[in-house]
Design a protein around this motif. Sequence first.
Motif, PDB file in Angstrom:
ATOM      1  N   PHE A  12       0.857  -1.196   0.000  1.00  0.00           N
ATOM      2  CA  PHE A  12       0.000   0.000   0.000  1.00  0.00           C
ATOM      3  C   PHE A  12       0.883   1.233   0.000  1.00  0.00           C
ATOM      4  N   GLY A  13       0.300   2.345  -0.368  1.00  0.00           N
ATOM      5  CA  GLY A  13       1.031   3.605  -0.275  1.00  0.00           C
ATOM      6  C   GLY A  13       0.898   4.164   1.133  1.00  0.00           C
TER       7      GLY A  13
ATOM      8  N   THR B 260       0.245   6.822   4.078  1.00  0.00           N
ATOM      9  CA  THR B 260      -0.596   8.013   4.199  1.00  0.00           C
ATOM     10  C   THR B 260       0.316   9.229   4.362  1.00  0.00           C
TER      11      THR B 260
ATOM     12  N   GLN C 174       1.835   9.276   7.729  1.00  0.00           N
ATOM     13  CA  GLN C 174       2.937   8.312   7.859  1.00  0.00           C
ATOM     14  C   GLN C 174       4.210   8.853   7.201  1.00  0.00           C
TER      15      GLN C 174
ATOM     16  N   ASP D  55      -3.749   6.746  16.627  1.00  0.00           N
ATOM     17  CA  ASP D  55      -4.803   5.808  16.943  1.00  0.00           C
ATOM     18  C   ASP D  55      -4.424   4.407  16.499  1.00  0.00           C
ATOM     19  N   VAL D  56      -5.077   3.469  17.121  1.00  0.00           N
ATOM     20  CA  VAL D  56      -4.927   2.088  16.722  1.00  0.00           C
ATOM     21  C   VAL D  56      -5.203   1.980  15.228  1.00  0.00           C
ATOM     22  N   GLY D  57      -4.353   1.279  14.523  1.00  0.00           N
ATOM     23  CA  GLY D  57      -4.611   1.068  13.096  1.00  0.00           C
ATOM     24  C   GLY D  57      -4.141   2.203  12.211  1.00  0.00           C
TER      25      GLY D  57
ATOM     26  N   GLY E 223      -1.185   2.893  11.566  1.00  0.00           N
ATOM     27  CA  GLY E 223      -0.019   2.447  10.810  1.00  0.00           C
ATOM     28  C   GLY E 223       1.316   2.880  11.400  1.00  0.00           C
TER      29      GLY E 223
ATOM     30  N   THR F 292       3.298   0.895  13.177  1.00  0.00           N
ATOM     31  CA  THR F 292       4.270  -0.184  13.077  1.00  0.00           C
ATOM     32  C   THR F 292       5.011  -0.149  11.741  1.00  0.00           C
ATOM     33  N   VAL F 293       4.273   0.193  10.690  1.00  0.00           N
ATOM     34  CA  VAL F 293       4.901   0.274   9.374  1.00  0.00           C
ATOM     35  C   VAL F 293       5.982   1.350   9.381  1.00  0.00           C
TER      36      VAL F 293
ATOM     37  N   PRO G 139      -5.383   4.951   7.336  1.00  0.00           N
ATOM     38  CA  PRO G 139      -5.207   4.538   5.936  1.00  0.00           C
ATOM     39  C   PRO G 139      -6.533   4.612   5.186  1.00  0.00           C
TER      40      PRO G 139
ATOM     41  N   ARG H 154     -10.450   2.866   5.313  1.00  0.00           N
ATOM     42  CA  ARG H 154     -10.817   2.415   6.658  1.00  0.00           C
ATOM     43  C   ARG H 154     -12.218   2.911   6.961  1.00  0.00           C
TER      44      ARG H 154
ATOM     45  N   LYS I 209      -8.691  -8.905  10.570  1.00  0.00           N
ATOM     46  CA  LYS I 209      -9.484  -8.076   9.663  1.00  0.00           C
ATOM     47  C   LYS I 209     -10.924  -8.543   9.522  1.00  0.00           C
TER      48      LYS I 209
ATOM     49  N   ARG J 165     -10.801  -3.144  10.919  1.00  0.00           N
ATOM     50  CA  ARG J 165      -9.443  -3.221  10.385  1.00  0.00           C
ATOM     51  C   ARG J 165      -9.427  -3.795   8.965  1.00  0.00           C
TER      52      ARG J 165
END
Length: 685
Positions: free
Chosen positions: A260-261, A263, A266, A290-292, A294, A296-297, A441, A444, A550, A577
């Motif tokens: 994915f690209g 955001t 990010q 917020d949760v989700g 991104g 971690t990426v 992202p 969502r 998901k 998710r």
Amino acid sequence: MKLSDSVQAVNGVGPQKLKKLNSMGISTIYDLLYYFPRAYEDRSCFTHVPQLKAGEKACIKGRIAGVENRRLRKNLSITRIDVDDNGALAALIFFNRDHLTKIYKTGQEIRAYGTVKKTGKFTEIEGSVLEFSNEKKSALGRIVPVYPSSEGLSSNEIGKIANTALGDIKEQGELDNIEDSIPKDIMMRQKLCSIGYAIENIHAPSSREALKIALYRLIFEELFLTVCRAMYNGSRLMSKNAVKLAVSPAIYGIIERLPFGLTHAQERTLDEIFKDMQGCNVMNRLIQGDVGSGKTVVAGMAMANCVLNGFQSIMMAPTEVLARQHYSSLKKMLVHEDMKIRLLTGSTSPAEKVNIYEELESGKVDILVGTHALIQPGVKLKKLGLAVADEQHRFGVRQRLTLSEKGESPHFISMSATPIPRSLALAAYADMDISIIDELPKGRKSIETRVFKNTDRKKAYTFALEQLEAGRQAYVVCPLIEATDEKGSAISALQVFEELKSGIFKGKKVSLLHGRLPQEQKQAIMTDFESGAVDVLVATTVIEVGIDVKNASVIIIEGAEQFGLSQLHQLRGRVGRGEHNSYCMLIQRGEISRSERLNVLVSSDSGFEIAEKDLQLRGPGEIAGLRQHGHFRFRLADISKHVKILESARACAKELFESDPELSEEKNAKLKASLEADYEAEAVE
Ligand code: ADP
Ligand code: MG
């Protein structure tokens, strides 16, 4: 009497009171003087009877015009004392204080304090204090502190003890001996009163003005120390010579190859990180989102860039479930790269551990993901460039420090899915630079949230069943594992699990997940839920952090009012998710009055907004993620009110640490000592 003496030394404190004081956390005179009032009653001015206003508390004085006592029933008598204030009459009313008639007689001059009531033309005062005009130890004519009463000690009793102690301490000149933690130059610039003056006037204000000055000083001190604590601890992480990590051109290829690209948020965060990594100062950056969103990426790309520079990188998560998840996400996002990624947790076998240790030391492992196992002494890295702590608030200062000590001043990224209000972040995370990922992202879906009364519980479950029939999965979260006897109203996961399994979800695969299960079992349950072999996961808040399934489209939260708003928001982030419309159902067990609070979640999906509300409604000590931080239970400061004071405290602290980062100058010695003491105290906890 000295500050370090036991409170027992105070006149009037016998064994009984001593015990009570001790259980209130007061053992020395010092503790007592730092037990601050929660409010004040201004009894400094007397009001003339004609000027009295209904509902207010007021002091009056005058001559007794008549005394009358009436018994209404067995346990209730009323004493009425008519007072003549230069011709204007008011009636003082006391309940069950028969003895007053023996002391107070017509014609005497008195003073009184109480709550004004007006019925028609009559003015009544429901009295709380009554004394003769010539009373020496007057409870009137001054500003009277109201202490948080506790352990059966009333505000009055505490006030008396505090005042006696204060008198003695002052007499012996000890009050001026309290050392100021705030350096002299800052005191001067901020025009702060001395700590002695502040302590005296917070307990026995000589005037409103004096009280204001005392309060300002003490609030400033609280906030200043909080900020300094963060900066001081941060300075341990950040020695001067950082490893310079260039932005490797190859990293853009890796980003290109993500499915994915990124955001905008990010990208922006990653830019901030890259800028830090190239600098000569050690990066100490917090990614909030917020949760989700991104996070971690983003961290993963930073880690990859570190590896491309020839350094190793580690990521620590607070739970095994999360660590495994990060491990598999990192493997996925770096699948095309030639990087060796390993997982180290408490359940890694001894043989494998030895193997990992060796590979770390020889530099074969590029990226290590794990739990607290990462900070064990056996873990030695050849060349650590970047350490990441996920859900950083779950780790203490010392644990983060130990993690960073696995290398020579590596860069440091903390991540948190608990957005906290800006003002609080300024105090709590004063040592860190903050990046905020405030964009989810694309694609969502927002999560539809509804509040159910307990009597409508069935509706929520029927809806969940429909979702299961449509092929989705569901979470059911409960505040407790097992019901405790005292709190019969709290609902337990065990109970709900039994009920659902044989009730509405009969025929579905329902599993129970909680913190007391052995690690392998937890892991097996999670794996089954992820693969879809389990339809419904009944759980405690162990699922709070990070789990990413998901296909799960519903989360039902039992006893929702028992959670903080931020925590509920985090839990809600377990769903929504994937591509499916998702739902969060909050079931409220207890008082209806709290439902308004829950409605904040219905109308907002911004973690920051919700955290702000939580701060207003419950105070900073209750904000998820700061609960562990005892230091945010301020005695006097109110972070949502005292933003200005916070800002000047922060500016002072910043300047201070810029000119004397290690606090080695003499004028900062006392400050240093108290910050050191806090650090030691945290380590013991
Ligand atoms: P966080 O750690 O902030 O909760 P994660 O980094 O775990 O979020 O990301 C949540 C999910 O969203 C993961 O499945 C991840 O692959 C995915 N994701 C992350 N960034 C993007 C993006 N820019 N576009 C689409 N999906 C993304
Ligand atoms: Mg995460």
